[in-house]
Design a protein around this motif. Structure first.
Motif, PDB file in Angstrom:
ATOM      1  N   SER A  26      45.052  39.695  42.505  1.00  0.00           N
ATOM      2  CA  SER A  26      43.882  38.920  41.724  1.00  0.00           C
ATOM      3  C   SER A  26      42.900  39.890  41.374  1.00  0.00           C
ATOM      4  N   GLY A  27      41.932  39.748  40.675  1.00  0.00           N
ATOM      5  CA  GLY A  27      40.565  40.389  40.343  1.00  0.00           C
ATOM      6  C   GLY A  27      39.753  40.331  41.526  1.00  0.00           C
ATOM      7  N   THR A  28      39.829  39.231  42.334  1.00  0.00           N
ATOM      8  CA  THR A  28      39.042  39.057  43.778  1.00  0.00           C
ATOM      9  C   THR A  28      39.409  40.330  44.685  1.00  0.00           C
ATOM     10  N   THR A  69      26.702  36.136  38.014  1.00  0.00           N
ATOM     11  CA  THR A  69      28.157  36.529  37.868  1.00  0.00           C
ATOM     12  C   THR A  69      29.191  35.195  38.466  1.00  0.00           C
ATOM     13  N   THR A 117      32.642  37.818  42.869  1.00  0.00           N
ATOM     14  CA  THR A 117      32.111  39.054  43.089  1.00  0.00           C
ATOM     15  C   THR A 117      31.495  39.485  44.526  1.00  0.00           C
ATOM     16  N   ASP A 137      32.381  45.697  38.428  1.00  0.00           N
ATOM     17  CA  ASP A 137      33.168  44.466  38.353  1.00  0.00           C
ATOM     18  C   ASP A 137      33.512  44.342  36.959  1.00  0.00           C
ATOM     19  N   CYS A 184      35.958  42.718  35.471  1.00  0.00           N
ATOM     20  CA  CYS A 184      36.916  41.486  35.454  1.00  0.00           C
ATOM     21  C   CYS A 184      37.007  40.808  33.981  1.00  0.00           C
ATOM     22  N   GLN A 185      35.702  40.997  33.445  1.00  0.00           N
ATOM     23  CA  GLN A 185      35.383  40.545  32.081  1.00  0.00           C
ATOM     24  C   GLN A 185      35.500  41.411  31.039  1.00  0.00           C
ATOM     25  N   SER A 236      40.524  41.756  36.627  1.00  0.00           N
ATOM     26  CA  SER A 236      41.171  40.453  36.853  1.00  0.00           C
ATOM     27  C   SER A 236      42.003  40.285  35.382  1.00  0.00           C
ATOM     28  N   LYS A 256      41.394  35.627  30.846  1.00  0.00           N
ATOM     29  CA  LYS A 256      40.593  36.787  30.544  1.00  0.00           C
ATOM     30  C   LYS A 256      40.948  37.481  29.281  1.00  0.00           C
TER      31      LYS A 256
HETATM   32  C1  LIG Z   1      37.565  36.515  36.869  1.00  0.00           C
HETATM   33  C2  LIG Z   1      36.404  37.403  37.676  1.00  0.00           C
HETATM   34  C3  LIG Z   1      36.452  37.619  38.923  1.00  0.00           C
HETATM   35  C4  LIG Z   1      37.636  37.320  39.989  1.00  0.00           C
HETATM   36  O1  LIG Z   1      39.050  37.220  39.396  1.00  0.00           O
HETATM   37  P1  LIG Z   1      40.134  36.823  39.903  1.00  0.00           P
HETATM   38  O2  LIG Z   1      41.484  36.948  39.335  1.00  0.00           O
HETATM   39  O3  LIG Z   1      40.046  34.935  39.387  1.00  0.00           O
HETATM   40  O4  LIG Z   1      40.343  36.609  41.434  1.00  0.00           O
HETATM   41  C5  LIG Z   1      35.616  38.472  39.634  1.00  0.00           C
HETATM   42  N1  LIG Z   1      34.475  38.793  38.733  1.00  0.00           N
HETATM   43  C6  LIG Z   1      34.426  38.222  37.768  1.00  0.00           C
HETATM   44  C7  LIG Z   1      32.922  38.629  36.883  1.00  0.00           C
HETATM   45  C8  LIG Z   1      35.145  37.457  37.176  1.00  0.00           C
HETATM   46  O5  LIG Z   1      34.789  37.021  35.876  1.00  0.00           O
END
Ligand SMILES: *Cc1c(COP(=O)(O)O)cnc(C)c1O
Length: 399
Positions: A62-64, A88, A92, A177, A179-180, A207, A212
């Protein structure tokens, strides 16, 4: 209701278009029965690293996890402080705190909603230095600061050049970060090149949550880095700390990327450039429709050094709750990203600095509204949306 309902996000259409390719990838995976690791994971890692312009990418669950593993891999842990933003998604901060470090916040920039280099500079200037190491001590916790985590929010990169030079000055590491921000670009003044998110710091976290810009058909994430040692450390962390099976050099986690998700991601990665281009085109369309309706003040700002991939298209207006309700009443779904900044979340009541500590973040969080944004969004849908925005905002004395 004046037209067909418009969803906030349509994930069904793009998956229907890819159905044959995805089913073929699934069939290959089932027939090989290689569900963990193997050629699909390695193939995706190579392709995604290439896409980001980074030497390595390591697939995780996962992103986390990507963020947590990246921080652990660069040496963040108990006793450290890490600086990030409160505007955020909660993950994060979860990821930082779960390394054992403590999070401290700096405010965001009023225009880009990403970490303000001016606020960061002011914060760092106010820090006392740890006598033995010279590291800045975080203002609230008094712990030595180890790293900074800027968030590339809504697909718009943070001002990485300015953040990197402060990090260098104070001897801090930076983890993106991202993820987006799959495919988002930053103009690097030192080289005169546009560079992609994921290649702009010591390490980056992505992520692949389904919504996404690049999403799996389930949970997935990745760490990118140019540092081979960091990549190796993340590979161990995701797999119970083992470099060789059943020889555990460190205590790790179960945080691997499924081979099936990797196979789906390889299919989808080939479409990411087109999808991002479609999002950018939709953003341009919104911009010109808003301008033409005299609503240009609501537009999101794209900094000169940023090529956003518009994970979200976020307008800003004083009565955003009223606007959201008006759009909903007219069949248009919207989102809030995010209604409550992290430092005001209930789960962090105990240690958070509380209301009033981050004025820009708090102001922005009360005025933002995310309009429908996805690659298949049609111009006539956007016209209908902006018409309704105008109908609501236009009848009010202020926006
Ligand atoms: C989606 C997201 C995460 C976490 O990603 P997951 O895959 O849901 O664990 C972390 N930071 C930001 C800014 C995100 O948008």
């Amino acid at each position: 209701m004046t037209q067909q309902p418009i969803p906030f996000l349509d994930l069904v259409t793009s998956h229907r278009e890819l159905e044959e390719e995805l089913v073929a990838a699934f069939r290959t995976a089932v027939r090989s029965a290689r569900f963990i690791g193997g050629p699909e994971v390695e193939g995706f890692e190579r392709e995604f690293a290439d896409y980001c312009g980074s030497n390595f990418s390591v697939g995780v669950s996962s992103g986390t996890d990507a963020l947590r593993f990246a921080l652990l891999a660069i040496g963040v842990g108990h006793g450290d402080a890490v600086l990030t933003v409160s505007h955020t998604f909660l993950a994060t901060v979860e990821a930082i705190n779960q390394t054992g470090a403590v999070t401290e916040f700096v405010d965001v920039d009023e225009a880009t909603y990403t970490m303000s280099p001016a606020a960061l500079s002011e914060y760092l200037k106010a820090c006392a230095k740890e006598p033995s190491t010279g590291r800045p001590l975080a203002l609230r916790s008094k712990k030595p600061i180890k790293a900074i985590v800027p968030v590339h929010l809504y697909g718009h990169v943070a001002d990485m050049g300015a953040i990197a030079s402060l990090a260098a000055q104070y001897n801090l590491l930076v983890v993106e970060d991202a993820c987006q921000a799959h495919g988002a670009e930053y103009f690097d003044e030192s080289t005169g090149d546009w560079r992609r998110a994921g290649s702009l710091a010591k390490a980056a976290a992505f992520s692949f949550y389904p919504g996404k810009n690049l999403g799996a058909c389930g949970e997935a994430g990745a760490v990118t880095t140019n540092d081979e040692a960091v990549a190796a450390r993340v590979r161990m962390l995701r797999d119970h700390g083992q470099a060789t099976k059943y020889y555990h050099d460190i205590e790790g986690y179960n945080g691997r990327l499924d081979a099936i998700q990797a196979a789906f991601l390889r299919v989808k990665l080939r479409h990411l450039e087109n999808w991002n281009a479609a999002r950018r085109a939709a953003a341009r369309e919104y911009n010109s429709l808003l301008d033409a309706s005299g609503l240009g003040a609501l537009r999101p700002v794209e900094a000169a050094w940023s090529r956003s991939v518009f994970h979200l298209y976020v307008v800003r207006t004083k009565d955003r709750d009223g606007l959201g309700r008006h759009l909903k009443a007219n069949g248009i779904d919207t989102g809030l990203h995010y209604p409550v900044p992290v430092h005001l979340q209930k789960c962090y009541e105990e240690w958070s600095p509380g209301r009033g500590s981050l004025p820009v973040t708090e102001r922005v969080a009360a005025e933002i509204l995310s309009l429908p944004m996805f690659p298949g969004l049609r111009p006539e849908q956007q016209s209908a949306i902006v018409e309704q925005v105008g109908e609501f905002v236009g009848v009010r004395t202020t926006n």
